[in-house]
Design a protein around this motif. Structure first.
Motif, PDB file in Angstrom:
ATOM      1  N   PHE A 149       0.834  -1.210   0.000  1.00  0.00           N
ATOM      2  CA  PHE A 149       0.000   0.000   0.000  1.00  0.00           C
ATOM      3  C   PHE A 149       0.868   1.259   0.000  1.00  0.00           C
ATOM      4  CE2 PHE A 149      -3.475  -2.308   2.582  1.00  0.00           C
ATOM      5  CZ  PHE A 149      -4.354  -2.368   1.511  1.00  0.00           C
ATOM      6  N   PRO A 155      -3.976   1.663   5.397  1.00  0.00           N
ATOM      7  CA  PRO A 155      -4.964   2.140   6.380  1.00  0.00           C
ATOM      8  C   PRO A 155      -4.520   1.905   7.827  1.00  0.00           C
ATOM      9  CG  PRO A 155      -5.977   0.666   4.748  1.00  0.00           C
ATOM     10  CD  PRO A 155      -4.500   0.639   4.508  1.00  0.00           C
ATOM     11  N   ASP A 156      -3.557   1.028   8.046  1.00  0.00           N
ATOM     12  CA  ASP A 156      -3.138   0.776   9.440  1.00  0.00           C
ATOM     13  C   ASP A 156      -2.092   1.787   9.922  1.00  0.00           C
ATOM     14  OD1 ASP A 156      -0.726   0.073   8.299  1.00  0.00           O
ATOM     15  OD2 ASP A 156      -0.727  -1.979   9.038  1.00  0.00           O
ATOM     16  N   LEU A 180       0.109  -4.312   9.659  1.00  0.00           N
ATOM     17  CA  LEU A 180      -0.971  -5.304   9.651  1.00  0.00           C
ATOM     18  C   LEU A 180      -1.368  -5.738   8.241  1.00  0.00           C
ATOM     19  CD1 LEU A 180      -3.166  -3.761  12.487  1.00  0.00           C
ATOM     20  CD2 LEU A 180      -1.508  -5.630  12.644  1.00  0.00           C
ATOM     21  N   ALA A 181      -0.962  -4.979   7.246  1.00  0.00           N
ATOM     22  CA  ALA A 181      -1.319  -5.377   5.869  1.00  0.00           C
ATOM     23  C   ALA A 181      -0.435  -6.560   5.459  1.00  0.00           C
ATOM     24  CB  ALA A 181      -1.164  -4.198   4.923  1.00  0.00           C
ATOM     25  N   ARG A 182      -0.888  -7.266   4.430  1.00  0.00           N
ATOM     26  CA  ARG A 182      -0.261  -8.561   4.154  1.00  0.00           C
ATOM     27  C   ARG A 182       1.079  -8.477   3.425  1.00  0.00           C
ATOM     28  NH1 ARG A 182      -5.841  -9.816   4.020  1.00  0.00           N
ATOM     29  NH2 ARG A 182      -6.430 -11.762   5.018  1.00  0.00           N
ATOM     30  N   PHE A 219      -4.884   2.725  -3.888  1.00  0.00           N
ATOM     31  CA  PHE A 219      -6.076   1.877  -4.043  1.00  0.00           C
ATOM     32  C   PHE A 219      -6.555   1.931  -5.489  1.00  0.00           C
ATOM     33  CE2 PHE A 219      -6.021   1.765   0.501  1.00  0.00           C
ATOM     34  CZ  PHE A 219      -6.648   0.567   0.816  1.00  0.00           C
ATOM     35  N   MET A 238      -4.388  -0.203  -7.770  1.00  0.00           N
ATOM     36  CA  MET A 238      -4.579  -1.656  -7.585  1.00  0.00           C
ATOM     37  C   MET A 238      -5.691  -2.211  -8.464  1.00  0.00           C
ATOM     38  SD  MET A 238      -4.159  -2.632  -3.601  1.00  0.00           S
ATOM     39  CE  MET A 238      -4.934  -1.225  -2.874  1.00  0.00           C
ATOM     40  N   LYS A 239      -6.600  -1.332  -8.860  1.00  0.00           N
ATOM     41  CA  LYS A 239      -7.743  -1.793  -9.660  1.00  0.00           C
ATOM     42  C   LYS A 239      -7.521  -1.565 -11.162  1.00  0.00           C
ATOM     43  CE  LYS A 239      -9.401  -2.678  -5.669  1.00  0.00           C
ATOM     44  NZ  LYS A 239      -9.162  -3.998  -5.094  1.00  0.00           N
ATOM     45  N   GLY A 294      -6.963  -7.572  -7.671  1.00  0.00           N
ATOM     46  CA  GLY A 294      -6.606  -6.162  -7.518  1.00  0.00           C
ATOM     47  C   GLY A 294      -6.181  -5.827  -6.099  1.00  0.00           C
ATOM     48  N   GLN A 295      -5.336  -6.680  -5.519  1.00  0.00           N
ATOM     49  CA  GLN A 295      -4.914  -6.474  -4.132  1.00  0.00           C
ATOM     50  C   GLN A 295      -3.388  -6.469  -4.033  1.00  0.00           C
ATOM     51  OE1 GLN A 295      -7.047  -9.852  -2.327  1.00  0.00           O
ATOM     52  NE2 GLN A 295      -8.464  -8.388  -1.449  1.00  0.00           N
ATOM     53  N   ILE A 296      -2.906  -6.169  -2.850  1.00  0.00           N
ATOM     54  CA  ILE A 296      -1.498  -6.380  -2.505  1.00  0.00           C
ATOM     55  C   ILE A 296      -1.471  -7.523  -1.496  1.00  0.00           C
ATOM     56  CG2 ILE A 296      -0.827  -4.005  -2.974  1.00  0.00           C
ATOM     57  CD1 ILE A 296      -0.872  -4.975   0.596  1.00  0.00           C
ATOM     58  N   PRO A 297      -0.356  -8.248  -1.361  1.00  0.00           N
ATOM     59  CA  PRO A 297       0.901  -8.065  -2.066  1.00  0.00           C
ATOM     60  C   PRO A 297       0.960  -8.906  -3.347  1.00  0.00           C
ATOM     61  CG  PRO A 297       1.183  -9.729  -0.373  1.00  0.00           C
ATOM     62  CD  PRO A 297      -0.250  -9.281  -0.295  1.00  0.00           C
ATOM     63  N   GLU A 344      -1.108 -13.790  -3.483  1.00  0.00           N
ATOM     64  CA  GLU A 344      -1.415 -14.558  -2.267  1.00  0.00           C
ATOM     65  C   GLU A 344      -0.166 -14.610  -1.376  1.00  0.00           C
ATOM     66  OE1 GLU A 344      -4.094 -15.630  -0.736  1.00  0.00           O
ATOM     67  OE2 GLU A 344      -5.411 -14.961  -2.344  1.00  0.00           O
ATOM     68  N   SER A 345      -0.286 -13.962  -0.237  1.00  0.00           N
ATOM     69  CA  SER A 345       0.864 -13.866   0.661  1.00  0.00           C
ATOM     70  C   SER A 345       1.391 -15.254   1.056  1.00  0.00           C
ATOM     71  CB  SER A 345       0.495 -13.051   1.901  1.00  0.00           C
ATOM     72  OG  SER A 345      -0.615 -13.608   2.568  1.00  0.00           O
ATOM     73  N   ARG A 357      -2.908  -9.495  13.973  1.00  0.00           N
ATOM     74  CA  ARG A 357      -4.066  -8.719  13.502  1.00  0.00           C
ATOM     75  C   ARG A 357      -5.071  -8.475  14.629  1.00  0.00           C
ATOM     76  NH1 ARG A 357      -6.088  -9.850   7.562  1.00  0.00           N
ATOM     77  NH2 ARG A 357      -7.161  -7.968   8.164  1.00  0.00           N
TER      78      ARG A 357
HETATM   79  N1  GTB Z   1      -5.536 -13.727   0.621  1.00  0.00           N
HETATM   80  C1  GTB Z   1      -4.796 -12.575   0.147  1.00  0.00           C
HETATM   81  C2  GTB Z   1      -3.337 -12.670   0.598  1.00  0.00           C
HETATM   82  O1  GTB Z   1      -3.079 -13.321   1.634  1.00  0.00           O
HETATM   83  O2  GTB Z   1      -2.442 -12.137  -0.070  1.00  0.00           O
HETATM   84  C3  GTB Z   1      -5.487 -11.322   0.683  1.00  0.00           C
HETATM   85  C4  GTB Z   1      -4.859 -10.058   0.156  1.00  0.00           C
HETATM   86  C5  GTB Z   1      -5.531  -8.842   0.763  1.00  0.00           C
HETATM   87  O3  GTB Z   1      -6.559  -8.936   1.454  1.00  0.00           O
HETATM   88  N2  GTB Z   1      -4.941  -7.685   0.497  1.00  0.00           N
HETATM   89  C6  GTB Z   1      -5.481  -6.448   1.038  1.00  0.00           C
HETATM   90  C7  GTB Z   1      -5.841  -5.519  -0.113  1.00  0.00           C
HETATM   91  O4  GTB Z   1      -5.115  -5.409  -1.071  1.00  0.00           O
HETATM   92  C8  GTB Z   1      -4.420  -5.767   1.905  1.00  0.00           C
HETATM   93  S1  GTB Z   1      -4.045  -6.737   3.322  1.00  0.00           S
HETATM   94  N3  GTB Z   1      -6.958  -4.819   0.033  1.00  0.00           N
HETATM   95  C9  GTB Z   1      -7.382  -3.840  -0.933  1.00  0.00           C
HETATM   96  C10 GTB Z   1      -8.547  -4.299  -1.728  1.00  0.00           C
HETATM   97  O5  GTB Z   1      -8.988  -5.454  -1.591  1.00  0.00           O
HETATM   98  O6  GTB Z   1      -9.037  -3.466  -2.513  1.00  0.00           O
HETATM   99  C11 GTB Z   1      -5.591  -6.579   4.267  1.00  0.00           C
HETATM  100  C12 GTB Z   1      -5.476  -5.504   5.297  1.00  0.00           C
HETATM  101  C13 GTB Z   1      -5.791  -4.205   4.977  1.00  0.00           C
HETATM  102  C14 GTB Z   1      -5.715  -3.231   5.970  1.00  0.00           C
HETATM  103  C15 GTB Z   1      -5.333  -3.579   7.252  1.00  0.00           C
HETATM  104  N4  GTB Z   1      -5.286  -2.586   8.264  1.00  0.00           N
HETATM  105  O7  GTB Z   1      -5.478  -1.406   7.986  1.00  0.00           O
HETATM  106  O8  GTB Z   1      -5.051  -2.921   9.433  1.00  0.00           O
HETATM  107  C16 GTB Z   1      -5.018  -4.882   7.551  1.00  0.00           C
HETATM  108  C17 GTB Z   1      -5.082  -5.855   6.560  1.00  0.00           C
END
Ligand code: GTB
Length: 218
Positions: free
Chosen positions: A8, A12-13, A18-20, A42, A45-46, A57-60, A71-72, A173
């Motif tokens: 990211f 948001p944390d 806490l993010a993956r 964000f 990512m999309k 459309g996510q990280i990592p 997938e982490s 978490r």
């Molecule tokens: N199963 C996948 C993996 O393990 O890689 C899940 C990946 C995932 O959920 N990624 C999240 C993401 O990209 C970030 S980690 N979200 C954006 C979206 O879906 O549009 C999840 C996360 C986000 C924020 C906090 N936080 O603020 O504490 C914690 C965890």
């Protein structure tokens, strides 16, 4: 080739790790593999360029010599397979450590994520108070079981492994909920895990992204 991961641009944390991407950074640090980070918003990512790397459309994400992963858990497994230090050499012990990786992600993390989501998105709802009691009960059920299995051991099965890395990442978490504190052996497990130099380096690296985004003090 130095692998590149995505994280990211503005987590948001706010730097709490806490993010993956944090678990991937931690694994990279444990095995001593230098890496680069591409920060994404964000919106980015999309976009098609990122969705080509990550279908949801996510990280990592992880890119290395023509190999792209999402997938982490899969990324941590790749690193653990590629380097020494995160999986035992003995074939049975190795598969048991991999079982713990799956257990962290498939058996323990879902109830914790559901609780976090409720806290983030539902806490203004009139039914939140009763829902959180139910969600806490589900989390505690898993922690009861995990705590029983960990017992007095330092790690889940022998030496520190990718299974411990993922389990600790998942338990972290629960943050300031205080739920883990009711289990002294799990709290000690987390303290041991987060005291590891590799964890500290990974935490500092992701925190630096947040700190760099803050206006100078004064
Ligand atoms: N199963 C996948 C993996 O393990 O890689 C899940 C990946 C995932 O959920 N990624 C999240 C993401 O990209 C970030 S980690 N979200 C954006 C979206 O879906 O549009 C999840 C996360 C986000 C924020 C906090 N936080 O603020 O504490 C914690 C965890």
């Amino acid at each position: 080739m130095t692998p590149t991961i995505t994280a990211f641009a503005a987590s948001p944390d706010r730097g709490k790790g806490l993010a993956r991407d944090m678990r991937v950074r931690w694994a990279l640090e444990e095995v001593g593999q230098p890496y680069q980070v591409r920060l994404v918003t964000f919106a980015e990512m999309k976009q098609p360029a990122h969705v080509a790397l990550h279908p949801f459309g996510q990280i990592p994400t992880y890119e290395e010599d023509g190999l792209t992963l999402f997938e982490s858990g899969a990324i941590v497994l790749r690193l653990a397979e590629q380097h020494t230090g995160l999986l035992p050499q003995d074939p049975h012990a190795r598969m048991r450590a991999i079982s713990w990786m799956f257990a962290a992600l498939n058996t323990v993390e879902p109830s914790i994520v559901e609780r976090s989501m409720a806290w983030l998105f539902e806490r203004e709802q009139p039914w939140y108070a009763s829902r959180i009691v139910m969600l806490d009960t589900r989390v505690r059920q898993r922690l009861d079981e995990l705590s029983r299995r960990l017992g007095d051991g330092p790690w889940l099965d022998g030496d520190f492994s990718a299974g411990d890395l993922l389990m600790a990442s998942v338990l972290l978490r629960l943050g300031s909920s205080g739920i883990v504190d009711a289990y002294p052996n799990l709290a000690a497990f987390l303290a041991r895990a987060t005291a590891r130099p590799a964890y500290r380096r990974a935490f500092a690296a992701q925190e630096a992204v947040f700190l760099a985004s803050q206006p100078p003090a004064g």
